[in-house]
Design an enzyme around this catalytic site. Sequence first.
Site, PDB file in Angstrom:
ATOM      1  N   HIS A 197       4.404  -5.691   5.876  1.00 28.66           N
ATOM      2  CA  HIS A 197       4.785  -5.616   4.473  1.00 28.66           C
ATOM      3  C   HIS A 197       5.495  -4.283   4.226  1.00 28.66           C
ATOM      4  O   HIS A 197       5.184  -3.277   4.850  1.00 28.66           O
ATOM      5  CB  HIS A 197       3.540  -5.724   3.585  1.00 28.66           C
ATOM      6  CG  HIS A 197       3.839  -5.855   2.131  1.00 28.66           C
ATOM      7  ND1 HIS A 197       4.171  -4.773   1.350  1.00 28.66           N
ATOM      8  CD2 HIS A 197       3.863  -6.939   1.316  1.00 28.66           C
ATOM      9  CE1 HIS A 197       4.379  -5.186   0.102  1.00 28.66           C
ATOM     10  NE2 HIS A 197       4.212  -6.492   0.057  1.00 28.66           N
ATOM     11  N   GLU A 255      10.732 -10.822   2.030  1.00 26.13           N
ATOM     12  CA  GLU A 255      10.536 -10.088   0.779  1.00 26.13           C
ATOM     13  C   GLU A 255      11.617  -9.015   0.644  1.00 26.13           C
ATOM     14  O   GLU A 255      11.474  -7.931   1.211  1.00 26.13           O
ATOM     15  CB  GLU A 255       9.174  -9.388   0.773  1.00 26.13           C
ATOM     16  CG  GLU A 255       7.981 -10.293   0.699  1.00 26.13           C
ATOM     17  CD  GLU A 255       6.725  -9.489   0.411  1.00 26.13           C
ATOM     18  OE1 GLU A 255       6.092  -9.742  -0.606  1.00 26.13           O
ATOM     19  OE2 GLU A 255       6.399  -8.589   1.199  1.00 26.13           O
TER      20      GLU A 255
END
Length: 234
Positions: free
Chosen positions: A95, A158
């Site tokens: 992430h 993302e």
Amino acid sequence: MSPARRRPLVLGNWKMHGLGADLAEIARIDAAAGALGVEAGLMLPAALIERAARQVRGLAIGGQDCHPAVEGAHTGSASAAMLRDAGATITLVGHSETREDGLSVAAKACAAQAAGLSVVICVGESARSADARALVAAQLRASLPPELDWSRAAIAYEPVWCIGGSAVPDAAHLVRVFAMLRAEAGDAPLLYGGAVDGSNAGELLALPEVDGLLVGRASRSAAEFVPVLEAAAG
């Protein structure tokens, strides 16, 4: 991907939010996911994983990151085995808020699967770019361990410039990036994350090659997360 689309996967990432008092909210989300028949999970702070895993019936409980080592002098870190022991079945790696270099992400993915966890490998460019597809492809290739078990892996795209915002990339951008991800990741589930909520979940899931969603702030309450789950169910 085959013409018959797979069942959507919806994961919520609580980041550094959540106390014991929020277990009731997790129970409401779990009940809603079960009633809707949606494949869903919550990636929780480590302090909540064991308590949440004990109470849920169908919701997957996961971690937000793991250390690549099995154990050692790594103060403040959690190994994949620790997450699994606490009741997690899945974890994020890579992430943008925890990402290191590709080799580190690949090592974490390998460690997670060795401990019995499924893994979601996150990728995404840091700023708007005409070269986004090439940048993300290079990032993904550097983050994949050679021994990755694709049957227990997913990829989450993302774009960092969307995380925490209110707008998602335009459909043409997403179609291009997800076509590239499909070519790189074969039949693995492909998720989109970044400014996802109930108002745009349906449109995102209707895009080619988008198999699910990774939801941030809208996943922290049933009132906001259930509309996303309903879009997946629909």
